[in-house]
Design a protein around this motif. Structure first.
Motif, mmCIF file in Angstrom:
data_model
loop_
_atom_site.group_PDB
_atom_site.id
_atom_site.type_symbol
_atom_site.label_atom_id
_atom_site.label_comp_id
_atom_site.label_asym_id
_atom_site.label_seq_id
_atom_site.Cartn_x
_atom_site.Cartn_y
_atom_site.Cartn_z
ATOM 1 N N GLN A 1 -0.132 -3.989 3.902
ATOM 2 C CA GLN A 1 -0.521 -3.072 2.824
ATOM 3 C C GLN A 1 0.134 -1.709 3.025
ATOM 4 O OE1 GLN A 1 -4.779 -2.891 2.665
ATOM 5 N NE2 GLN A 1 -5.022 -5.006 1.935
ATOM 6 N N ARG A 2 0.130 -1.244 4.245
ATOM 7 C CA ARG A 2 0.745 0.060 4.530
ATOM 8 C C ARG A 2 2.251 0.032 4.275
ATOM 9 N NH1 ARG A 2 -0.048 5.566 6.505
ATOM 10 N NH2 ARG A 2 2.098 6.226 6.752
ATOM 11 N N ARG A 3 2.898 -1.079 4.669
ATOM 12 C CA ARG A 3 4.341 -1.182 4.432
ATOM 13 C C ARG A 3 4.663 -1.144 2.949
ATOM 14 N NH1 ARG A 3 4.488 -4.968 8.730
ATOM 15 N NH2 ARG A 3 4.207 -6.657 7.210
ATOM 16 N N ALA A 4 3.890 -1.877 2.152
ATOM 17 C CA ALA A 4 4.140 -1.914 0.708
ATOM 18 C C ALA A 4 3.947 -0.527 0.094
ATOM 19 C CB ALA A 4 3.210 -2.927 0.047
ATOM 20 N N TRP A 5 2.880 0.164 0.507
ATOM 21 C CA TRP A 5 2.644 1.521 -0.010
ATOM 22 C C TRP A 5 3.771 2.455 0.406
ATOM 23 C CZ3 TRP A 5 1.868 6.069 2.829
ATOM 24 C CH2 TRP A 5 1.465 7.179 2.089
ATOM 25 N N HIS B 1 -0.828 10.408 0.449
ATOM 26 C CA HIS B 1 -1.888 10.115 1.423
ATOM 27 C C HIS B 1 -2.319 8.662 1.251
ATOM 28 C CE1 HIS B 1 -2.221 14.300 2.648
ATOM 29 N NE2 HIS B 1 -2.183 14.635 1.367
ATOM 30 N N PHE B 2 -2.085 7.867 2.273
ATOM 31 C CA PHE B 2 -2.367 6.434 2.208
ATOM 32 C C PHE B 2 -3.857 6.158 2.019
ATOM 33 C CE2 PHE B 2 -3.395 2.483 4.610
ATOM 34 C CZ PHE B 2 -2.783 1.586 3.753
ATOM 35 N N ASP B 3 -4.694 6.891 2.716
ATOM 36 C CA ASP B 3 -6.131 6.635 2.639
ATOM 37 C C ASP B 3 -6.659 6.844 1.225
ATOM 38 O OD1 ASP B 3 -6.244 5.960 5.281
ATOM 39 O OD2 ASP B 3 -6.758 7.968 5.974
ATOM 40 N N LEU B 4 -6.124 7.851 0.522
ATOM 41 C CA LEU B 4 -6.569 8.059 -0.859
ATOM 42 C C LEU B 4 -6.180 6.876 -1.734
ATOM 43 C CD1 LEU B 4 -5.719 11.841 -1.452
ATOM 44 C CD2 LEU B 4 -7.974 10.806 -1.167
ATOM 45 N N ASN B 5 -5.052 6.287 -1.426
ATOM 46 C CA ASN B 5 -4.588 5.151 -2.210
ATOM 47 C C ASN B 5 -5.392 3.881 -1.931
ATOM 48 O OD1 ASN B 5 -2.371 2.678 -2.260
ATOM 49 N ND2 ASN B 5 -2.078 4.129 -3.941
ATOM 50 N N GLN B 6 -6.082 3.849 -0.775
ATOM 51 C CA GLN B 6 -6.793 2.640 -0.361
ATOM 52 C C GLN B 6 -8.302 2.731 -0.544
ATOM 53 O OE1 GLN B 6 -5.120 -0.216 0.951
ATOM 54 N NE2 GLN B 6 -3.414 0.927 0.068
ATOM 55 N N HIS C 1 -10.283 2.259 -2.967
ATOM 56 C CA HIS C 1 -10.925 1.232 -3.782
ATOM 57 C C HIS C 1 -10.780 -0.165 -3.202
ATOM 58 C CE1 HIS C 1 -6.697 1.217 -4.888
ATOM 59 N NE2 HIS C 1 -6.863 -0.008 -5.402
ATOM 60 N N ARG C 2 -10.031 -0.308 -2.099
ATOM 61 C CA ARG C 2 -9.759 -1.632 -1.545
ATOM 62 C C ARG C 2 -10.831 -2.039 -0.529
ATOM 63 N NH1 ARG C 2 -4.655 -3.841 -2.228
ATOM 64 N NH2 ARG C 2 -3.130 -2.513 -3.270
ATOM 65 N N ALA C 3 -10.994 -3.325 -0.366
ATOM 66 C CA ALA C 3 -11.888 -3.846 0.658
ATOM 67 C C ALA C 3 -11.284 -3.629 2.039
ATOM 68 C CB ALA C 3 -12.143 -5.337 0.419
ATOM 69 N N SER C 4 -12.151 -3.559 3.029
ATOM 70 C CA SER C 4 -11.685 -3.355 4.397
ATOM 71 C C SER C 4 -10.968 -4.605 4.888
ATOM 72 C CB SER C 4 -12.861 -3.049 5.323
ATOM 73 O OG SER C 4 -13.505 -1.865 4.909
ATOM 74 N N CYS C 5 -9.883 -4.384 5.642
ATOM 75 C CA CYS C 5 -9.093 -5.497 6.174
ATOM 76 C C CYS C 5 -9.636 -5.907 7.542
ATOM 77 C CB CYS C 5 -7.628 -5.099 6.308
ATOM 78 S SG CYS C 5 -6.773 -4.990 4.736
ATOM 79 N N HIS C 6 -9.728 -7.213 7.765
ATOM 80 C CA HIS C 6 -10.167 -7.731 9.056
ATOM 81 C C HIS C 6 -8.984 -8.173 9.902
ATOM 82 C CE1 HIS C 6 -14.266 -7.669 7.523
ATOM 83 N NE2 HIS C 6 -13.837 -8.309 6.440
#
Length: 1110
Positions: A306-310, A286-291, A293-298
């Motif tokens: 980020q999604r591609r790397a994950w 689940h990508f959202d669980l992995n993200q 702790h990250r800051a929101s992307c503008h």
């Protein structure tokens, strides 16, 4: 004709409301199995621009606005589903803001831009381009034999539970008629593609149509196996109309058949399935669980990156987990292959499977998908499957790779069975090949259920680092000159990229060279393209585009050909291409045979083939002795019925060994690696009544009544074996007496009719043990045990008075014990530590041409197995075998390096082994991947020597090679470029050495000392008396600290000792009695070891006072 239907799989619709755009994906397969991929974007546009009013005198009526579906389809040879979907999404934004009359022009412009994008070469280089407002990435293939992965591989993990997903994979492995259902057309192809990728390296061979349009449902009536997909609204119709279908509802995660709600098919073996389920639970899907702790992307492109790397990391993990599943299912297949005759013994493989799994394997072994997999295994394909299978072998499996071993249960396996929670009812007659397991050392193995071993190291290997190369922005105009300018700019960018990685990463450098060569080809810059592709020989030959280079060479204009002739590297490339094309194109042999018992009389050659095919023994000399035992020299052919009896007896004996159930107190007395190979009937002995058991190490007595263990003797402790007779009432019964050093009294057993056979068996094992101990070679014991088992089989199937006489012809070691001395010279015995057989998998022994030892620090990998030192062995025909020099287990059974004899090898600290060949090429093996992917082609004649200054090995600036014509090249090992070249005038330059910056060259009639500039400084010529006969220097050793040069001649039984510090001092002669010539020399501490012709090796000191005989 099917494309319009597939673009509108639910039919062409007209609606009274506007609908959102939808995407789905297509896969087309031609009759040759080549796939083409498509991405479809379906949009809606109004049929009437404005409402129209019609008056009939009674009033007016306003018709509602109507919308019609229309589609855009991008078709590619490569499965870039995500990238092409992104491209169509960018096109959609443009279409929303243009008039209907402009749509066609926008689509043409869109297609033209996509045609400018090159496909990345296999490896870790991805391409990025901008198609506003998105940046789009084209991922590369991992290697040339695998497709690019441009989809979310975890989708099936979201749709199914582990049990259901394993059911689906089991159905595909058994080539069932499988239909996928979903309410989302896009899901069908993405899930189907993911499922087929899970099966890698097995490749689906049957019809494959992941999306069936509404008018194509009759495809499901096909009688063959297939994988197809259709809309879930047709589920009931399909289930009712068609029998024997596997119905998979992606939306609900349900798996059923057209006849039942459950699937009554054999399941994937439980041990492999349990391992897979455990791996599943560790995935983070689940990508959202992995993200969190990250800051929101503008920035949307940053978020997409980020999604591609994950997703890239997750796809890698899933590929490793599913590959481990396939490895666990088919790991033992290679043990039942005969590579020489391309035979798979399926019956024997099935008998080694657990009873609950045999039906699954029986169905899978008959499929086309498995047959294709077998071809790759018989071709020794080094793919991800092979690498993982090797890396996850247990220590016992690694050791078994060094000797021909049995699949009879060892004591350790018997204990593991007893500890297993699974109980079996009735005897398990699993037959396997009986070839001896002879390691004396204790072998430790971590057992997992039913032999599956979970290796976190292999599965959790991090993905390789990926570099993304950004293409220039597309030109505003797509005219010819604009496109040429775009390609010129791209070539400039690639040139900068090449410069940036020139001395850092040869793998990435190869990808940039490939891309630049491809773009130069498009621009018709043929010479520049050939130059780029020539550089692949030094960076990575695995991606060399043979067909493209051949086309470029054939299309060269006359002036281009003249220019190429003036450039040595291009001249060599063109000559190589022409030479390769002139060779007769021999199609690789890819057939697979199943072993069948012969039906016609067998001459010797056919007998050899049949014995090798059925896996009884490989050694040709042993099979010849077996043929002589059966025919007794009276016939040149063997009756097929006799062969059938022999084969049946051999396999029945193996089956009996599988069912030997030794008491725990007996097992505790034996080594973990021991197996029981022969068990006598119950007999009276001098130590009570019981059965005599034979392992590869000892004889022991299984006492009757209260089961117990009594050791009779180890084979190495035997002093005498003879046949005697024991009185019984009024007769005398034949008995076997064994005198051993481990006990004072003689052991005697009244074996009656078995006495003569046991006498042969024990004597052969005794002789084999002595040979193995004296020569430090476990293969002697391997062969002795094989001989003993063959003797047992011959006696068992002949059942005649001449059976013992026939069997005695197989007592090879017992026979040579009386004919030739078995003692090894004392010096050799003291020095010899271990012997290994690099020709183990071959029918006949191969000549060892070169040996290379590389210390453990040669590579910087952190895994323990890679840190171990290695022994590299060059055999005939360019074959290289690699051993772990710590455990002597075989790491690689075949790295093919050209086709001709290899002359020299050299290990470097940059994870490389350089190998010089008779074909004038220096091959470079990557010690991490164990693959040969670089070649140096600067030499014109056979490469005879390689050397590096030991004091300068870290940067390897003093690295030299030489060829037989006298050419010496100095290399920069980082860039693989020639730094200097000079020529030494001589008849044949056979080897070179470097000591303290000075080159020493063996030139046949002289030894030449060269200055750093390449100028001869001193020449030591052959002595006058040797010039009159055809003689030459064949080897030499330089000892700079003592000012000595030792030389040996091929036709002279003496050494010459030269003083290299005082040129006026005459040389000394050191005779080697009993020899006619020197073949090789090595330095061992303060001694010179000399290999001689016509005598034993001789050792001597190398002190200042000269040599002395050892």
């Amino acid at each position: 004709m099917a494309l319009p239907q597939l673009c509108f799989p639910d039919g062409l619709r007209v609606t009274n409301e506007h609908r959102e755009e939808q995407f789905h994906f297509l896969v087309f397969t031609d009759v040759f199995g080549n796939k083409t991929h498509g991405v479809v974007m379906q949009c809606y546009q109004p049929v009437l621009e404005v409402g129209q009013l019609f008056s009939n005198g009674l009033g007016s009526a306003k018709f509602p606005k109507l919308f019609s579906a229309f589609s855009f389809c991008v078709i590619s040879k490569y499965p870039y589903f995500t990238a092409l979907k992104d491209c169509l999404s960018c096109l959609l934004i443009q279409l929303r803001n243009c008039r209907s009359s402009e749509i066609e022009e926008r689509v043409k412009e869109f297609a033209a831009k996509l045609s400018l994008v090159p496909i990345p070469p296999p490896g870790q280089l991805h391409l990025m381009f901008t198609l506003r407002p998105l940046t789009i990435v084209l991922p590369s293939r991992e290697d040339k034999d695998q497709p690019a992965i441009d989809l979310d591989l975890h989708l099936p993990f979201l749709c199914f539970r582990p049990q259901q997903l394993l059911q689906v994979l089991s159905c595909l492995l058994q080539e069932q008629r499988v239909v996928l259902f979903s309410a989302d057309w896009a899901r069908l192809t993405l899930v189907a593609e993911s499922l087929l990728l899970y099966l890698q390296p097995l490749s689906w061979q049957q019809p494959y149509v992941p999306v069936l349009a509404r008018g194509m449902l009759d495809f499901l009536m096909a009688p063959t196996a297939f994988l197809m997909g259709c809309h879930v609204s047709h589920f009931e119709e399909v289930a009712a109309e068609t029998d024997d279908l596997i119905l998979i509802n992606i939306d609900s995660g349900a798996v059923s058949t057209s006849c039942s709600d459950t699937v009554d098919l054999p399941q994937i073996p439980a041990a492999a399935a349990d391992c897979f389920t455990q791996r599943w639970q560790s995935l983070q899907i689940h990508f959202d669980l992995n993200q969190c702790h990250r800051a929101s992307c503008h920035d949307i492109n940053e978020r997409r990156a980020q999604r591609r790397a994950w997703q890239h990391n997750l796809n890698h993990d899933i590929q490793r987990i599913t590959l481990e599943l396939i490895v666990n299912i088919f790991r033992d297949v290679s043990c039942h292959l005969n590579y020489e005759h391309r035979v798979f013994n399926s019956e024997e493989f099935l008998k080694t499977r657990e009873p609950a799994d045999q039906l699954f394997y029986k169905k899978v072994l008959e499929t086309h998908i498995f047959h294709s997999f077998l071809k790759d295994r018989l071709n020794r394909k080094m793919d991800n499957y092979t690498r993982m299978e090797i890396s996850t072998r247990s220590e016992m499996q690694r050791l078994k790779a060094t000797v021909e071993v049995t699949r009879r249960p060892t004591m350790q396996e018997i204990q593991a069975r007893r500890r297993s929670s699974i109980t079996e009812t009735g005897p398990n007659k699993r037959l396997g090949m009986s070839l001896p397991n002879l390691r004396d050392e204790q072998m430790n193995i971590a057992f997992y259920r039913n032999g599956i071993i979970m290796s976190d190291t292999a599965v959790r290997t991090p993905p390789k680092h990926v570099k993304v190369f950004k293409l220039p922005d597309f030109p505003a105009s797509l005219s010819f000159h604009s496109v040429q300018s775009y390609y010129s700019e791209l070539i400039q960018h690639l040139g900068k990229a090449i410069f940036s990685v020139q001395n850092e990463n040869s793998t990435m450098l190869a990808r940039f060279y490939y891309l630049r060569g491809f773009i130069n080809s498009l621009c018709l810059r043929r010479l520049d393209a050939l130059s780029d592709f020539q550089n692949l020989y030094k960076t990575d030959t695995a991606i060399f585009p043979t067909h493209l280079v051949t086309w470029l060479v054939d299309s060269l204009q006359r002036d281009e050909r003249h220019q190429a002739d003036r450039r040595p590297e291009l001249k060599r490339l063109i000559l190589k291409v022409k030479t390769e094309n002139e060779k007769s194109s021999v199609q690789p042999d890819d057939h697979v045979k199943k072993f069948e018992l012969p039906r016609n009389p067998l001459p010797l050659a056919e007998f050899v083939r049949c014995v090798q095919e059925c896996g009884i023994v490989k050694d040709v000399a042993t099979i010849h002795r077996l043929f002589g035992a059966f025919t007794d020299g009276q016939s040149k052919q063997l009756d097929p019925e006799l062969f059938r009896l022999f084969y049946t007896f051999w396999k029945e004996t193996e089956a009996e060994a599988q069912d030997v159930n030794l008491p725990t107190q007996v097992v505790d007395h034996l080594d973990n690696s021991e197996c029981v190979y022969k068990l006598s009937s119950c007999v009276k002995t001098s130590h009570g009544v019981g059965k005599i058991a034979m392992t590869q190490k000892r004889l022991f007595l299984l006492t009757e009544g209260q089961p117990g263990y009594l050791e009779i003797t180890k084979f190495r402790d035997i002093q005498e074996v003879k046949i005697a007779s024991a009185p019984f009432l009024l007769v005398r019964i034949p008995s076997l007496r064994i005198q051993t050093s481990s006990r004072p009294e003689v052991f005697e057993a009244n074996l009656k009719a078995e006495t003569e056979l046991w006498n042969l068996l024990v004597k052969e094992m005794w002789a084999g043990r002595r040979m193995a101990d004296q020569h430090k070679d476990p293969q002697y014991m391997t062969q002795a045990l094989t001989n003993a088992l063959l003797m047992d089989a011959v006696v068992g199937c002949l059942q005649t008075q001449r059976a013992i006489t026939a069997a005695s012809k197989l007592a090879y070691f017992d026979k040579i014990k009386h004919e030739v001395p078995m003692m090894v010279p004392k010096t050799t015995s003291e020095t010899l530590k271990h012997k290994i057989n690099p020709s183990l998998d071959l029918a006949e022994p191969q000549t060892v041409h070169v040996l290379l030892y590389t210390p453990g620090q040669l590579t910087c990998d952190h895994s323990e197995s890679v840190k171990n030192p290695k022994l590299w062995v060059a055999l005939s025909g360019g074959r290289v075998v690699v051993f772990d020099a710590a455990s002597w287990s075989m790491l690689q059974d075949c790295i093919q390096v050209g086709e001709l004899q290899l002359n020299c090898m050299l290990g470097l600290v940059q994870e490389q082994v350089w190998i010089g060949s008779q074909d004038s090429v220096i091959y470079i093996i990557d010690t991490h991947s164990m693959s040969c992917n670089k070649q140096l082609t600067e030499h014109r004649h056979e490469v005879t020597g390689l050397t590096v200054d030991a004091k300068d090995q870290l940067n390897s600036q003093q690295l030299f090679s030489c060829s037989s014509d006298g050419t010496i090249l100095q290399w920069d090992s980082a860039s693989l470029k020639v730094k200097r070249q000079f020529h030494l005038s001589c008849d044949r330059l056979s080897s070179i050495q470097i000591h303290e910056g000075t080159l020493w060259c063996c030139c046949g009639d002289s030894i030449v000392e060269l200055k750093k500039s390449g100028t001869p400084q001193r020449r030591m010529t052959l002595p006058e008396d040797l010039r009159s006969i055809p003689s030459r220097f064949c080897s030499f050793i330089v000892i700079p600290e003592q000012g000595q040069l030792w030389t040996g001649c091929a036709e002279s039984g003496e050494l010459c000792l030269w003083n290299i510090t005082d040129h006026r001092t005459p040389y000394k002669r050191i005779p080697l009695p009993g020899t006619s010539g020197v073949t090789c020399m090595i330095r061992v501490k303060d001694q010179i070891w000399v290999g001689c012709r016509g005598g034993c090796p001789i050792g001597g000191g190398c002190g200042r006072r000269g040599g002395r005989q050892g």
